[in-house]
Design a protein around this motif. Structure first.
Motif, PDB file in Angstrom:
ATOM      1  N   UNK A 128       0.822  -1.212   0.000  1.00 19.06           N
ATOM      2  CA  UNK A 128       0.000   0.000   0.000  1.00 19.06           C
ATOM      3  C   UNK A 128       0.856   1.263   0.000  1.00 19.06           C
ATOM      4  N   UNK A 129       1.848   1.319   0.878  1.00 20.55           N
ATOM      5  CA  UNK A 129       2.622   2.549   1.073  1.00 20.55           C
ATOM      6  C   UNK A 129       3.280   3.084  -0.201  1.00 20.55           C
ATOM      7  N   UNK A 130       4.041   2.275  -0.944  1.00 19.50           N
ATOM      8  CA  UNK A 130       4.704   2.837  -2.135  1.00 19.50           C
ATOM      9  C   UNK A 130       3.713   3.398  -3.151  1.00 19.50           C
ATOM     10  N   UNK A 131       2.566   2.740  -3.293  1.00 11.94           N
ATOM     11  CA  UNK A 131       1.580   3.179  -4.285  1.00 11.94           C
ATOM     12  C   UNK A 131       0.993   4.529  -3.916  1.00 11.94           C
ATOM     13  N   UNK A 132       0.511   4.665  -2.667  1.00 10.86           N
ATOM     14  CA  UNK A 132      -0.166   5.918  -2.298  1.00 10.86           C
ATOM     15  C   UNK A 132       0.820   7.086  -2.220  1.00 10.86           C
ATOM     16  N   UNK A 133       2.056   6.824  -1.754  1.00 11.29           N
ATOM     17  CA  UNK A 133       3.038   7.910  -1.642  1.00 11.29           C
ATOM     18  C   UNK A 133       3.434   8.414  -3.029  1.00 11.29           C
ATOM     19  N   UNK A 134       3.735   7.484  -3.922  1.00  7.54           N
ATOM     20  CA  UNK A 134       4.135   7.880  -5.277  1.00  7.54           C
ATOM     21  C   UNK A 134       3.002   8.617  -5.990  1.00  7.54           C
ATOM     22  N   UNK A 238      10.131   3.236  -0.723  1.00  4.62           N
ATOM     23  CA  UNK A 238       9.411   2.686   0.425  1.00  4.62           C
ATOM     24  C   UNK A 238       9.197   1.181   0.317  1.00  4.62           C
ATOM     25  N   UNK A 239       9.124   0.657  -0.903  1.00  3.06           N
ATOM     26  CA  UNK A 239       8.906  -0.778  -1.070  1.00  3.06           C
ATOM     27  C   UNK A 239      10.013  -1.588  -0.390  1.00  3.06           C
ATOM     28  N   UNK A 240      11.238  -1.099  -0.442  1.00  3.62           N
ATOM     29  CA  UNK A 240      12.366  -1.805   0.189  1.00  3.62           C
ATOM     30  C   UNK A 240      12.524  -1.412   1.658  1.00  3.62           C
ATOM     31  N   UNK A 241      11.927  -0.294   2.047  1.00  2.00           N
ATOM     32  CA  UNK A 241      12.087   0.234   3.398  1.00  2.00           C
ATOM     33  C   UNK A 241      11.038  -0.348   4.350  1.00  2.00           C
ATOM     34  N   UNK A 242       9.819  -0.592   3.860  1.00  3.13           N
ATOM     35  CA  UNK A 242       8.691  -0.973   4.710  1.00  3.13           C
ATOM     36  C   UNK A 242       8.703  -2.465   5.041  1.00  3.13           C
ATOM     37  N   UNK A 243       7.995  -2.807   6.121  1.00  2.00           N
ATOM     38  CA  UNK A 243       7.845  -4.194   6.573  1.00  2.00           C
ATOM     39  C   UNK A 243       6.382  -4.411   6.955  1.00  2.00           C
ATOM     40  N   UNK A 244       5.875  -5.623   6.723  1.00  2.07           N
ATOM     41  CA  UNK A 244       4.446  -5.875   6.877  1.00  2.07           C
ATOM     42  C   UNK A 244       3.999  -6.091   8.325  1.00  2.07           C
ATOM     43  N   UNK A 245       4.828  -6.736   9.137  1.00  8.66           N
ATOM     44  CA  UNK A 245       4.439  -7.045  10.513  1.00  8.66           C
ATOM     45  C   UNK A 245       5.682  -7.530  11.262  1.00  8.66           C
ATOM     46  N   UNK A 246       5.634  -7.610  12.606  1.00 12.15           N
ATOM     47  CA  UNK A 246       6.790  -8.133  13.355  1.00 12.15           C
ATOM     48  C   UNK A 246       7.164  -9.548  12.933  1.00 12.15           C
ATOM     49  N   UNK A 247       6.166 -10.371  12.608  1.00  9.94           N
ATOM     50  CA  UNK A 247       6.441 -11.754  12.207  1.00  9.94           C
ATOM     51  C   UNK A 247       7.066 -11.876  10.840  1.00  9.94           C
ATOM     52  N   UNK A 248       7.046 -10.783  10.052  1.00  9.89           N
ATOM     53  CA  UNK A 248       7.649 -10.791   8.719  1.00  9.89           C
ATOM     54  C   UNK A 248       8.714  -9.705   8.568  1.00  9.89           C
ATOM     55  N   UNK A 249       9.166  -9.162   9.694  1.00 13.45           N
ATOM     56  CA  UNK A 249      10.145  -8.069   9.657  1.00 13.45           C
ATOM     57  C   UNK A 249      11.500  -8.578   9.166  1.00 13.45           C
ATOM     58  N   UNK A 250      11.947  -8.092   8.027  1.00  8.26           N
ATOM     59  CA  UNK A 250      13.194  -8.574   7.428  1.00  8.26           C
ATOM     60  C   UNK A 250      14.427  -8.064   8.175  1.00  8.26           C
ATOM     61  N   UNK A 251      14.246  -7.038   9.011  1.00  3.92           N
ATOM     62  CA  UNK A 251      15.383  -6.526   9.787  1.00  3.92           C
ATOM     63  C   UNK A 251      15.657  -7.371  11.040  1.00  3.92           C
ATOM     64  N   UNK A 252      14.816  -8.384  11.291  1.00  6.75           N
ATOM     65  CA  UNK A 252      15.003  -9.271  12.437  1.00  6.75           C
ATOM     66  C   UNK A 252      15.330 -10.684  11.968  1.00  6.75           C
ATOM     67  N   UNK A 253      16.092 -11.408  12.784  1.00  2.00           N
ATOM     68  CA  UNK A 253      16.341 -12.822  12.499  1.00  2.00           C
ATOM     69  C   UNK A 253      15.040 -13.593  12.746  1.00  2.00           C
ATOM     70  N   UNK A 254      14.898 -14.802  12.175  1.00  2.00           N
ATOM     71  CA  UNK A 254      13.685 -15.599  12.420  1.00  2.00           C
ATOM     72  C   UNK A 254      13.385 -15.789  13.906  1.00  2.00           C
ATOM     73  N   UNK A 255      14.404 -15.993  14.713  1.00  2.00           N
ATOM     74  CA  UNK A 255      14.186 -16.161  16.149  1.00  2.00           C
ATOM     75  C   UNK A 255      13.688 -14.864  16.783  1.00  2.00           C
ATOM     76  N   UNK A 256      14.257 -13.739  16.370  1.00  2.00           N
ATOM     77  CA  UNK A 256      13.820 -12.458  16.913  1.00  2.00           C
ATOM     78  C   UNK A 256      12.411 -12.087  16.458  1.00  2.00           C
ATOM     79  N   UNK A 257      12.001 -12.590  15.301  1.00  2.00           N
ATOM     80  CA  UNK A 257      10.622 -12.336  14.868  1.00  2.00           C
ATOM     81  C   UNK A 257       9.637 -12.992  15.830  1.00  2.00           C
TER      82      UNK A 257
END
Length: 535
Positions: A128-134, A238-257
């Motif tokens: 959603x974010x990249x589309x509406x911002x652009x 924003x497409x590369x910057x945003x994350x969908x949820x804590x369980x899918x946060x790419x900035x965290x390891x699977x264990x940290x998710x």
């Protein structure tokens, strides 16, 4: 037989050491969607984990929210600054044309809120974010930057409003999804305070562009091109910057998710659900607290619009400042916005209360409007009129408190979407009201020549006095609802009182002792016996 906690801990340990990264990541997603009850009462996250995950979430998610909200506020608010730099003359605006351009975006926002509510539940934030911002960046650069007529400006502001319609609801839901309830007020304040930063930084930028004289572009077009192109660049990234949820946060390891999801159980608000639940909609609409919140939102934003659309005009016409002075004097106004938002939200975090500080802010704004109403509009009163205008800046500290107060008192993914899209609808209604109060036929003082009692600022002051009374009514209602919730727990054979770990400054994980399994379910605040309302 092993306990639930032992089995969950063992299963988690086995997955961490033996299974693949993909499997661990999938477990985190299932956990946050409430599909893995075996982990609901397990203790996975420590205080050290909590601090580390919070720090990373601030770096990756909060920075994104702050940047985008800064752009959204600037793109929407610079119309008030360009108004004194020839916008009306260059675009040949007459009568209420300027007011119509100022509020047409809010009609668009109001119209698309039902669609926004559905999108917030069904779609992913990263989509959603990249589309509406652009798209709103294109509306600013190509639309407003390329328009030289009333019709072009009106159409461009309409599309700008439509594409911005989901921003506040989306950001509010993201804040709830990634942060504990004790952390939410300050995080909302951080991204919302960028409204003040946008005023503070936009003023000198617009002033600088005001010195540019082009043979092909008007000064307001240069301003819109600059901000619009910047928005498009950020939107695409924003497409590369945003994350969908804590369980899918790419900035965290699977264990940290897993731990990121686990640390949010005590909120009792759920994290993510992509099922649109009509039962949540009816429940929200039938609640008195929902309607009291909506009255507050409308009143607050009717007052906020005074400065965002008419600020520079008020300074120029009511207080007698020049165009350059009117623009530059908005810089300290923006600084006050920024610091009052952070201070009020820090106090709300420090004392775990929002309503007392909200009442205090309303009182400050009433005093400011009263000064502008009471003081004669003469050069001798320039200082007093300016002081009154600056006190209105405290209105911007109310919205983040109101956003976090609303969010803290509702649960269920669809219900949260309804609350926050309704917030944006109320925001739109408030902003639509103000231009009608500041009717151009009463300019420049906005007082009727035939009936001096017909005064735009008096109308705003009455709205704010009503707001004060509604806040008090909501305090009494929520206190009663909290008592009723205790009665329901007692009737079900559960403890009447329990510790609300979501509001603790120090992390303490919620497990079986406070029905941690409910914290990840898509339950509303009314359905969940362990939901605690906040004042």
């Amino acid at each position: 037989m092993a306990s639930t906690e032992e089995k969950a801990t063992t299963a988690h340990g086995e997955r961490s050491s033996n299974s693949s990264t993909d499997n661990a990541a999938g477990l985190a997603v299932a956990f946050e969607e409430g599909k893995d009850p075996g982990l609901s009462d397990a203790h996975l996250c420590s205080e050290a984990d909590n601090k580390r995950i919070l720090r990373k979430t601030d770096i990756y998610m909060l920075s994104l929210l702050c940047m985008v909200y800064f752009l959204q506020s600037a793109d929407k608010g610079i119309i008030g600054l360009t108004a004194v730099y020839g916008l009306k003359t260059d675009a040949k605006l007459k009568g209420n044309d300027y007011s119509n351009i100022g509020n047409i975006g809010y009609y668009a926002q109001l119209a698309v809120q039902p669609i926004a509510a559905w999108i917030l539940v069904k779609a992913r934030y990263r989509q959603v974010l990249p589309v509406i911002i652009t798209c709103w960046g294109i509306s600013v650069a190509g639309g407003l930057g390329g328009s030289r007529s009333y019709a072009g400006l009106l159409a461009s502001r309409f599309f700008l409003g439509a594409f911005e319609a989901a921003v506040i609801p989306l950001f509010s839901i993201i804040t709830i999804a990634f942060y504990r309830r004790s952390e939410q007020p300050f995080r909302v304040a951080c991204w919302y305070s960028c409204y003040g930063l946008s005023t503070l930084l936009s003023a000198p930028i617009v002033y600088g562009f005001g010195r540019v004289h082009s043979h092909t572009l008007y000064r307001y077009q240069i301003v819109y091109l600059f901000f619009g192109l910047l928005t498009i660049v950020i939107g695409l990234g924003t497409y590369w910057w945003a994350h969908d949820s804590p369980g899918e946060a790419r900035y965290l390891s699977p264990e940290d998710r897993l731990k990121a999801v686990d640390r949010l159980k005590a909120n009792q608000q759920g994290i993510v659900s992509h099922k649109f639940n009509w039962k949540h909609v009816w429940e929200a609409w039938l609640e008195p607290k929902y309607w009291l919140y909506m009255i507050m939102v409308i009143a607050v934003n009717a007052g906020a619009s005074v400065s965002s659309v008419f600020g520079s005009i008020i300074l120029q016409n009511l207080a007698g400042f020049t165009a350059d002075e009117a623009v530059l004097l908005n810089m300290p106004f923006g600084a006050l916005q920024f610091f009052s938002i952070l201070l009020a939200s820090w106090l709300a975090y420090r004392f775990k209360r929002k309503s007392p500080f909200l009442l205090g802010l309303v009182t400050i704004v009433i005093v400011g409007v009263a000064l502008m109403v009471a003081l004669p509009k003469t050069k001798a009163n320039k200082g007093g009129l300016l002081a009154g205008y600056y006190l209105i800046a405290f209105v911007y500290a109310i919205n983040p408190l109101l956003i976090s107060w609303m969010g803290g008192n509702c649960a269920g993914q669809t219900k949260k979407a309804i609350y926050y899209t309704s917030f944006n609808a109320g925001n739109s209604i408030g902003n639509i009201i103000t231009p009608y109060i500041f009717d151009s036929k009463f300019a420049p003082q906005y007082v009727s020549a035939t009936s001096p009692s017909v005064n735009a600022l008096k109308g705003i002051m009455i709205i704010w006095c009503i707001l004060w009374g509604v806040v008090v009514a909501q305090i009494f209602l929520i206190t009663w609802m909290q008592k009723k919730k205790g009665d329901q727990r007692e009737a079900a054979g559960l403890p009447r009182e329990f510790v609300d770990y979501s509001m603790d400054g120090t992390f303490h994980e919620a497990g079986a002792e406070v029905h941690g399994e409910n914290g990840l379910a898509d339950m509303t605040d009314k359905e969940n016996l362990y939901f605690r309302y906040l004042l």
